[in-house]
Write a protein that holds these residues in place. Structure first.
Motif, PDB file in Angstrom:
ATOM      1  N   GLY A 207       0.816  -1.201   0.000  1.00 48.97           N
ATOM      2  CA  GLY A 207       0.000   0.000   0.000  1.00 48.97           C
ATOM      3  C   GLY A 207       0.852   1.252   0.000  1.00 48.97           C
ATOM      4  O   GLY A 207       0.563   2.221  -0.729  1.00 48.97           O
ATOM      5  N   PHE A 208       1.900   1.260   0.800  1.00 52.06           N
ATOM      6  CA  PHE A 208       2.809   2.407   0.831  1.00 52.06           C
ATOM      7  C   PHE A 208       3.499   2.600  -0.511  1.00 52.06           C
ATOM      8  O   PHE A 208       3.614   3.736  -1.006  1.00 52.06           O
ATOM      9  CB  PHE A 208       3.852   2.200   1.937  1.00 52.06           C
ATOM     10  CG  PHE A 208       4.886   3.280   2.014  1.00 52.06           C
ATOM     11  CD1 PHE A 208       4.515   4.584   2.320  1.00 52.06           C
ATOM     12  CD2 PHE A 208       6.227   3.002   1.781  1.00 52.06           C
ATOM     13  CE1 PHE A 208       5.476   5.596   2.400  1.00 52.06           C
ATOM     14  CE2 PHE A 208       7.190   3.993   1.853  1.00 52.06           C
ATOM     15  CZ  PHE A 208       6.820   5.295   2.167  1.00 52.06           C
ATOM     16  N   ILE A 217      -0.631  12.508  -2.975  1.00 50.46           N
ATOM     17  CA  ILE A 217      -0.713  11.966  -1.621  1.00 50.46           C
ATOM     18  C   ILE A 217       0.537  12.375  -0.866  1.00 50.46           C
ATOM     19  O   ILE A 217       1.656  12.100  -1.302  1.00 50.46           O
ATOM     20  CB  ILE A 217      -0.825  10.428  -1.634  1.00 50.46           C
ATOM     21  CG1 ILE A 217      -2.102   9.988  -2.338  1.00 50.46           C
ATOM     22  CG2 ILE A 217      -0.776   9.864  -0.216  1.00 50.46           C
ATOM     23  CD1 ILE A 217      -3.364  10.307  -1.591  1.00 50.46           C
ATOM     24  N   SER A 218       0.378  13.041   0.264  1.00 50.18           N
ATOM     25  CA  SER A 218       1.533  13.452   1.056  1.00 50.18           C
ATOM     26  C   SER A 218       2.215  12.226   1.655  1.00 50.18           C
ATOM     27  O   SER A 218       1.584  11.176   1.845  1.00 50.18           O
ATOM     28  CB  SER A 218       1.114  14.403   2.173  1.00 50.18           C
ATOM     29  OG  SER A 218       0.369  13.710   3.163  1.00 50.18           O
ATOM     30  N   LEU A 219       3.485  12.347   1.981  1.00 46.28           N
ATOM     31  CA  LEU A 219       4.193  11.232   2.599  1.00 46.28           C
ATOM     32  C   LEU A 219       3.598  10.843   3.957  1.00 46.28           C
ATOM     33  O   LEU A 219       3.473   9.647   4.256  1.00 46.28           O
ATOM     34  CB  LEU A 219       5.679  11.558   2.740  1.00 46.28           C
ATOM     35  CG  LEU A 219       6.535  11.230   1.509  1.00 46.28           C
ATOM     36  CD1 LEU A 219       7.986  11.631   1.759  1.00 46.28           C
ATOM     37  CD2 LEU A 219       6.461   9.749   1.170  1.00 46.28           C
ATOM     38  N   PRO A 220       3.197  11.820   4.809  1.00 50.39           N
ATOM     39  CA  PRO A 220       2.542  11.398   6.062  1.00 50.39           C
ATOM     40  C   PRO A 220       1.279  10.583   5.809  1.00 50.39           C
ATOM     41  O   PRO A 220       1.013   9.600   6.511  1.00 50.39           O
ATOM     42  CB  PRO A 220       2.230  12.725   6.753  1.00 50.39           C
ATOM     43  CG  PRO A 220       3.267  13.673   6.241  1.00 50.39           C
ATOM     44  CD  PRO A 220       3.486  13.269   4.811  1.00 50.39           C
ATOM     45  N   ALA A 225      -0.748   3.901   5.460  1.00 52.53           N
ATOM     46  CA  ALA A 225      -0.836   2.545   4.919  1.00 52.53           C
ATOM     47  C   ALA A 225       0.328   1.678   5.417  1.00 52.53           C
ATOM     48  O   ALA A 225       0.154   0.477   5.681  1.00 52.53           O
ATOM     49  CB  ALA A 225      -0.840   2.589   3.393  1.00 52.53           C
ATOM     50  N   TYR A 226       1.500   2.280   5.560  1.00 49.28           N
ATOM     51  CA  TYR A 226       2.714   1.561   5.935  1.00 49.28           C
ATOM     52  C   TYR A 226       2.739   1.213   7.424  1.00 49.28           C
ATOM     53  O   TYR A 226       3.180   0.126   7.820  1.00 49.28           O
ATOM     54  CB  TYR A 226       3.905   2.443   5.590  1.00 49.28           C
ATOM     55  CG  TYR A 226       5.252   1.767   5.524  1.00 49.28           C
ATOM     56  CD1 TYR A 226       5.392   0.411   5.261  1.00 49.28           C
ATOM     57  CD2 TYR A 226       6.417   2.523   5.702  1.00 49.28           C
ATOM     58  CE1 TYR A 226       6.655  -0.189   5.178  1.00 49.28           C
ATOM     59  CE2 TYR A 226       7.679   1.950   5.610  1.00 49.28           C
ATOM     60  CZ  TYR A 226       7.790   0.596   5.356  1.00 49.28           C
ATOM     61  OH  TYR A 226       9.038   0.015   5.269  1.00 49.28           O
ATOM     62  N   GLY A 236       4.611  -4.516  16.571  1.00 49.34           N
ATOM     63  CA  GLY A 236       3.755  -4.486  15.394  1.00 49.34           C
ATOM     64  C   GLY A 236       4.552  -4.789  14.136  1.00 49.34           C
ATOM     65  O   GLY A 236       5.675  -5.296  14.190  1.00 49.34           O
ATOM     66  N   TYR A 237       3.967  -4.479  12.994  1.00 51.59           N
ATOM     67  CA  TYR A 237       4.641  -4.725  11.728  1.00 51.59           C
ATOM     68  C   TYR A 237       4.332  -3.602  10.757  1.00 51.59           C
ATOM     69  O   TYR A 237       3.406  -2.825  10.997  1.00 51.59           O
ATOM     70  CB  TYR A 237       4.231  -6.098  11.150  1.00 51.59           C
ATOM     71  CG  TYR A 237       2.775  -6.231  10.715  1.00 51.59           C
ATOM     72  CD1 TYR A 237       2.368  -5.897   9.413  1.00 51.59           C
ATOM     73  CD2 TYR A 237       1.795  -6.697  11.589  1.00 51.59           C
ATOM     74  CE1 TYR A 237       1.047  -6.020   9.018  1.00 51.59           C
ATOM     75  CE2 TYR A 237       0.470  -6.830  11.198  1.00 51.59           C
ATOM     76  CZ  TYR A 237       0.107  -6.483   9.912  1.00 51.59           C
ATOM     77  OH  TYR A 237      -1.210  -6.604   9.514  1.00 51.59           O
TER      78      TYR A 237
END
Length: 382
Positions: A207-208, A217-220, A225-226, A236-237
């Motif tokens: 997704g990222f 789409i901004s990086l933040p 998604a990431y 987490g992952y």
């Protein structure tokens, strides 16, 4: 109005809220009297639950955070974008995704802006009941609910409109990587194997990679998604980040994602009531989330939604008729059964804020189940 699981529907019940699919087609309109063939139709379409007009309080209807039309428009846009992306990936792979993103994200951005504008215009809004979802369209309905809830949380965090729109775009696209996951895994009703779990977890990375190729789409927002499966305490992952290593937007969406997964009615299991879901988030998996974000969620949830049945500490049963932001655990209620189970001739209403000796002891929503919190969280944590 109360939510009834499809297996508990009976002929003669009346639909309280129209049921629509993600394309905006009405399956059953509000007011329809259920017949056996209608119930079977709902079961075949994968409908998990239905809002039914309750003769205990036929005039009580849960308010919408955003209008049904606005929600429907956003659901249609994210669904169309996901299907278009899947076709693009099948046709050309990842080579031309920049051109795809620049072409396809405009309509979605407009639909997201409409959601944000409605939420900002109603600062006292609380999330009551989620939209009923078709089983085959769970991912898109979930994405819309997470978008709405994340935006509500953003208002409590003091975000301005521009930042709310950026957060909302990241939230509605948080699961976009699932278009790369086989449907046999996405729609599997039982536990995933180790191999299937490893494949499912790739949706964050993919997704990222999809979103970072778009200048729109901004990086933040792309990092939502990431990172939305990273955990505040670690573990987490995909990268095992912790604390402030996780970007703030992802910390917001992580809470909204798990709450929505816990409370969603699915064909193969019943969702938790808001009361029980919030209790699990606070007591069982609280270390997954930044405390500030968990509080922002709590501030925007109707713990006892309008239309829900509750039991008071007096033994009386009541239906919730209104909830005020800032006092979600002490709503206005209408007594519909006394402690002996008899219906009063003239139901009376009580504002629990004005009666400190009265309290709700439990929700009587009949869609509780006995799954543990980790299992219940897994649809949002897979």
């Amino acid at each position: 109005m109360r939510r009834v699981f499809v297996d508990d529907l009976r002929p003669g019940m009346r639909v309280g809220r129209s049921i629509v699919d993600a394309a905006g087609r009405v399956l059953l309109t509000a007011g329809t009297v259920l017949k056996p063939r209608y119930i079977q139709y709902l079961r075949q379409r994968g409908i998990a639950a239905v809002d039914i007009l309750d003769d205990l309080a036929p005039d009580v209807v849960p308010p919408d955070v955003v209008s049904p039309q606005t929600r429907m428009a956003l659901t249609a846009e994210i669904r169309n974008l996901g299907e278009d992306l899947r076709q693009e990936l099948n046709r050309t792979g990842a080579r031309s995704l920049r051109r795809w993103a620049d072409r396809s994200l405009g309509p979605l951005r407009s639909a997201v802006a409409a959601v944000v504008d409605e939420i900002v215009s109603n600062p006292q809004a609380l999330l009551h009941m989620q939209e009923i979802r078709l089983h085959d369209e769970y991912t898109w309905g979930h994405s819309v609910d997470v978008c709405i809830l994340s935006t509500l949380m953003g208002t409590s965090l003091g975000y301005d409109v521009a930042r709310l729109r950026e957060l909302a775009m990241g939230a509605v696209l948080h699961d976009i990587g699932k278009v790369t996951i086989p449907e046999s895994i996405l729609k599997k009703p039982g536990p995933l194997t180790e191999e299937e779990t490893a494949e499912m977890r790739q949706h964050t990375v993919r997704g990222f990679e999809i979103l970072r190729q778009s200048e729109g789409i901004s990086l933040p927002a792309a990092h939502v998604a990431y990172q939305h499966h990273e955990r505040w305490s670690g573990g987490g992952y995909p990268r095992g980040l912790r604390g402030e290593e996780i970007l703030e937007f992802a910390r917001v969406v992580a809470v909204a994602d798990v709450y929505d997964a816990m409370t969603a009615d699915r064909v193969y299991r019943k969702g938790y009531s808001p009361e029980r879901a919030l209790r699990n988030l606070r007591e069982v998996v609280s270390d997954w989330f930044e405390p500030r974000m968990l509080q922002a969620l709590v501030d925007n949830i109707a713990v006892y939604p309008v239309g829900s049945l509750v039991e008071l500490n007096t033994g009386e049963v009541a239906v919730v008729v209104s909830v005020r932001k800032g006092a979600a655990e002490r709503p206005r209620v209408r007594i519909v059964e006394d402690a002996s189970g008899r219906r009063p001739e003239r139901p009376r209403e009580l504002d629990l804020e004005r009666y400190p000796g009265l309290a709700i002891v439990r929700s009587l929503r009949d869609v509780e189940n006995q799954a543990d919190a980790g299992q219940q969280a897994s649809p949002g944590g897979a």
